[in-house]
Design a protein around this motif. Structure first.
Motif, PDB file in Angstrom:
ATOM      1  N   ALA A  98      41.713  41.361 130.715  1.00 27.02           N
ATOM      2  CA  ALA A  98      40.558  40.418 131.061  1.00 27.02           C
ATOM      3  C   ALA A  98      39.402  40.035 130.690  1.00 27.02           C
ATOM      4  N   ALA A  99      38.190  39.532 130.090  1.00 24.96           N
ATOM      5  CA  ALA A  99      37.051  38.991 129.336  1.00 24.96           C
ATOM      6  C   ALA A  99      36.226  40.444 129.750  1.00 24.96           C
ATOM      7  N   ARG A 100      35.912  41.405 128.963  1.00 21.64           N
ATOM      8  CA  ARG A 100      34.447  42.270 129.096  1.00 21.64           C
ATOM      9  C   ARG A 100      33.652  41.611 128.993  1.00 21.64           C
ATOM     10  N   PRO A 101      33.526  42.793 130.307  1.00 23.31           N
ATOM     11  CA  PRO A 101      31.513  42.368 130.609  1.00 23.31           C
ATOM     12  C   PRO A 101      30.924  41.930 129.977  1.00 23.31           C
ATOM     13  N   THR A 102      29.976  40.407 129.650  1.00 21.30           N
ATOM     14  CA  THR A 102      29.046  40.911 128.543  1.00 21.30           C
ATOM     15  C   THR A 102      27.595  42.026 128.289  1.00 21.30           C
ATOM     16  N   SER A 103      27.600  42.447 129.364  1.00 17.71           N
ATOM     17  CA  SER A 103      26.159  43.430 129.736  1.00 17.71           C
ATOM     18  C   SER A 103      26.830  45.226 129.333  1.00 17.71           C
ATOM     19  N   ARG A 129      32.617  40.508 137.165  1.00 17.82           N
ATOM     20  CA  ARG A 129      31.221  39.879 137.193  1.00 17.82           C
ATOM     21  C   ARG A 129      30.002  40.532 137.097  1.00 17.82           C
ATOM     22  N   ARG A 130      30.836  42.172 138.766  1.00 19.60           N
ATOM     23  CA  ARG A 130      30.280  42.576 139.671  1.00 19.60           C
ATOM     24  C   ARG A 130      28.739  43.085 138.498  1.00 19.60           C
ATOM     25  N   ILE A 131      29.270  43.799 137.097  1.00 20.49           N
ATOM     26  CA  ILE A 131      28.486  44.280 136.651  1.00 20.49           C
ATOM     27  C   ILE A 131      28.005  44.190 135.303  1.00 20.49           C
ATOM     28  N   ASP A 132      28.189  42.393 134.995  1.00 20.14           N
ATOM     29  CA  ASP A 132      27.224  41.716 134.333  1.00 20.14           C
ATOM     30  C   ASP A 132      25.709  41.029 135.550  1.00 20.14           C
ATOM     31  N   ALA A 133      26.609  41.107 136.996  1.00 21.22           N
ATOM     32  CA  ALA A 133      25.481  41.019 137.675  1.00 21.22           C
ATOM     33  C   ALA A 133      24.836  42.184 138.390  1.00 21.22           C
ATOM     34  N   GLY A 134      25.080  43.563 137.814  1.00 13.27           N
ATOM     35  CA  GLY A 134      23.723  44.271 138.079  1.00 13.27           C
ATOM     36  C   GLY A 134      24.237  44.922 139.024  1.00 13.27           C
ATOM     37  N   GLU A 135      25.668  44.892 139.892  1.00 14.63           N
ATOM     38  CA  GLU A 135      25.593  45.383 141.412  1.00 14.63           C
ATOM     39  C   GLU A 135      26.223  46.965 140.816  1.00 14.63           C
ATOM     40  N   VAL A 136      27.001  46.700 139.819  1.00  8.75           N
ATOM     41  CA  VAL A 136      28.194  47.762 139.352  1.00  8.75           C
ATOM     42  C   VAL A 136      28.074  48.200 138.335  1.00  8.75           C
ATOM     43  N   ARG A 137      27.707  50.472 137.838  1.00  9.18           N
ATOM     44  CA  ARG A 137      27.380  50.777 136.687  1.00  9.18           C
ATOM     45  C   ARG A 137      28.033  51.622 136.129  1.00  9.18           C
ATOM     46  N   PRO A 138      28.743  51.450 135.183  1.00 11.28           N
ATOM     47  CA  PRO A 138      29.515  52.506 134.532  1.00 11.28           C
ATOM     48  C   PRO A 138      29.512  53.077 134.209  1.00 11.28           C
ATOM     49  N   VAL A 139      29.712  54.634 134.304  1.00  6.47           N
ATOM     50  CA  VAL A 139      29.030  56.651 134.099  1.00  6.47           C
ATOM     51  C   VAL A 139      29.801  56.727 133.134  1.00  6.47           C
ATOM     52  N   VAL A 140      29.592  57.067 131.793  1.00  8.55           N
ATOM     53  CA  VAL A 140      30.279  56.918 130.580  1.00  8.55           C
ATOM     54  C   VAL A 140      29.405  59.445 130.413  1.00  8.55           C
ATOM     55  N   ASP A 141      30.542  60.482 130.806  1.00  8.07           N
ATOM     56  CA  ASP A 141      29.701  61.357 130.313  1.00  8.07           C
ATOM     57  C   ASP A 141      29.187  62.471 128.860  1.00  8.07           C
ATOM     58  N   ARG A 142      30.317  61.322 128.340  1.00  2.28           N
ATOM     59  CA  ARG A 142      30.839  61.818 126.856  1.00  2.28           C
ATOM     60  C   ARG A 142      31.475  60.829 125.784  1.00  2.28           C
ATOM     61  N   VAL A 143      31.461  61.132 124.650  1.00  3.57           N
ATOM     62  CA  VAL A 143      32.203  60.096 124.059  1.00  3.57           C
ATOM     63  C   VAL A 143      33.024  60.343 122.988  1.00  3.57           C
ATOM     64  N   PHE A 144      33.599  61.372 122.844  1.00  2.06           N
ATOM     65  CA  PHE A 144      35.064  62.086 121.478  1.00  2.06           C
ATOM     66  C   PHE A 144      35.492  60.491 120.498  1.00  2.06           C
ATOM     67  N   PRO A 145      35.668  60.903 119.390  1.00  2.00           N
ATOM     68  CA  PRO A 145      36.429  60.318 118.248  1.00  2.00           C
ATOM     69  C   PRO A 145      37.672  60.721 118.582  1.00  2.00           C
ATOM     70  N   LEU A 146      38.493  59.800 118.149  1.00  4.36           N
ATOM     71  CA  LEU A 146      39.854  59.600 118.828  1.00  4.36           C
ATOM     72  C   LEU A 146      40.644  60.889 118.365  1.00  4.36           C
ATOM     73  N   GLU A 147      40.293  61.193 116.920  1.00  5.44           N
ATOM     74  CA  GLU A 147      41.081  62.486 116.511  1.00  5.44           C
ATOM     75  C   GLU A 147      40.394  64.060 117.108  1.00  5.44           C
ATOM     76  N   LYS A 148      39.904  63.848 117.981  1.00  3.04           N
ATOM     77  CA  LYS A 148      39.556  64.851 118.922  1.00  3.04           C
ATOM     78  C   LYS A 148      39.787  64.554 120.960  1.00  3.04           C
ATOM     79  N   ALA A 149      41.022  63.737 120.186  1.00  5.84           N
ATOM     80  CA  ALA A 149      41.473  63.307 121.928  1.00  5.84           C
ATOM     81  C   ALA A 149      41.547  64.653 122.818  1.00  5.84           C
ATOM     82  N   ALA A 150      42.394  65.336 122.181  1.00  2.89           N
ATOM     83  CA  ALA A 150      42.792  66.694 123.194  1.00  2.89           C
ATOM     84  C   ALA A 150      41.476  67.657 123.360  1.00  2.89           C
ATOM     85  N   GLU A 151      39.971  67.458 122.582  1.00  2.00           N
ATOM     86  CA  GLU A 151      38.563  68.117 123.527  1.00  2.00           C
ATOM     87  C   GLU A 151      38.997  67.336 124.685  1.00  2.00           C
TER      88      GLU A 151
END
Length: 321
Positions: free
Chosen positions: A113-118, A281-303
């Protein structure tokens, strides 16, 4: 391309960065340059080969597919000749069964699917499996306005989306989580939060119209008693103690359900490009908010995987590729 591979079942230490051949898209597939991939408990279970019954499909002694990762977001770099809805350069997100811990992945068009634009690719990746599982679970339960819904496991990936989507349907929502995560669950929109370390939600007899159980940490009979007489229990958990615990629990619910007034519904979430489009659609309408705790680079996937397994996550862990 670079990818994270594993040649034996086991823990995060079995994951290693390697150079592998990039996939070629089939006629109905979209080739995606992966910009981000979220980590889910499904990835953890496949990594460990648990429950052991899954090895019948994924390899008895070692993984047939050495790359895990289902929740991808990125950009289209090639399409098969039968693809009609996407073109090179499109920003997309998708659920892959070919392994998203990699720089490229080929996915059938119907699961894209097309990614949310927001939101950016990092947050779009956080939506895929968790968001569709939550949406399908609430749909299975028929959640609507005025109902009281309990989400057991509200601070996790699926649980967080379930809280938000249930509120969007007009339900009163109670979230069950560790006490330290209570404010996080309230911020997602929960009306009430139960700290499972000090209170047992199954003691609230006949209170909930729907229980969405993502943890399977209470006996089935006790969970049923927390439902209204015609309430619905949705079961979605890869855990449950013994190797076959979750399967036995879901099988028992299916057997019991026709003989009781309550509906006991095992959830087998399925890949769906349509559901991803609805979530966008719901994300772009502000009804749903994805929450990300932490981001790792690919080489630290195990972590990244180890962090998810620790149980200390609020929302999703994502790998930037």
């Amino acid at each position: 391309m670079r990818a994270i591979v594993q040649h034996r079942y086991g823990g995060p230490d079995e994951l290693a960065l390697a150079e592998v051949a990039a996939p070629e898209p089939a006629a109905d597939e979209v080739l995606i340059r992966v910009m981000a991939v979220a980590v889910s408990m499904g990835d953890v279970l496949l990594m460990r080969g648990e429950p052991r019954a899954v090895r019948l499909a994924y390899g008895l002694r070692r993984p047939k597919r050495p790359i895990i990762g289902r929740d991808v977001a990125g950009e289209v770099v090639a399409v098969g000749h039968a693809v009609t809805r996407f073109a090179v350069g499109d920003a997309v997100f998708a659920e892959s069964d070919q392994g998203g811990f990699a720089e490229f992945v080929a996915v059938p068009e119907r699961f894209v699917a097309a990614r949310p634009t927001s939101v950016d690719a990092i947050h779009a990746a956080a939506v895929v499996v968790s968001g569709t599982t939550a949406m399908q679970g609430l749909r299975l339960a028929g959640v609507g306005a005025g109902q009281h819904v309990l989400v057991n496991g509200a601070s996790g990936g699926v649980g967080g989306f379930a809280v938000q989507l249930a509120k969007g349907r007009g339900a009163e929502v109670t979230g069950v989580s560790r006490g330290a995560k209570a404010e996080h669950v309230r911020a997602l929109g929960a009306d009430h939060v139960i700290d499972y370390s000090t209170e047992d939600f199954t003691a609230n007899l006949g209170r909930y119209d729907v229980v969405f159980d993502l943890v399977a940490d209470r006996p089935l009979g006790r969970v049923r008693r927390s439902l209204t007489p015609r309430g619905t229990l949705v079961l979605s958990s890869g855990r449950g103690g013994t190797v076959l615990g979750p399967m036995r629990r879901m099988a028992a619910a299916s057997v019991i359900s026709p003989f009781v007034s309550q509906r006991l519904r095992p959830l087998a979430a399925a890949r769906s490009g349509d559901d991803l489009a609805e979530l966008a659609r719901r994300i772009d309408a502000g009804e749903v908010r994805p929450v990300v705790d932490r981001v790792f680079p690919l080489e630290k996937a195990a972590e990244a995987v180890a962090m998810l397994e620790s149980g200390e996550v609020r929302g999703k862990v994502v790998i930037a590729v």
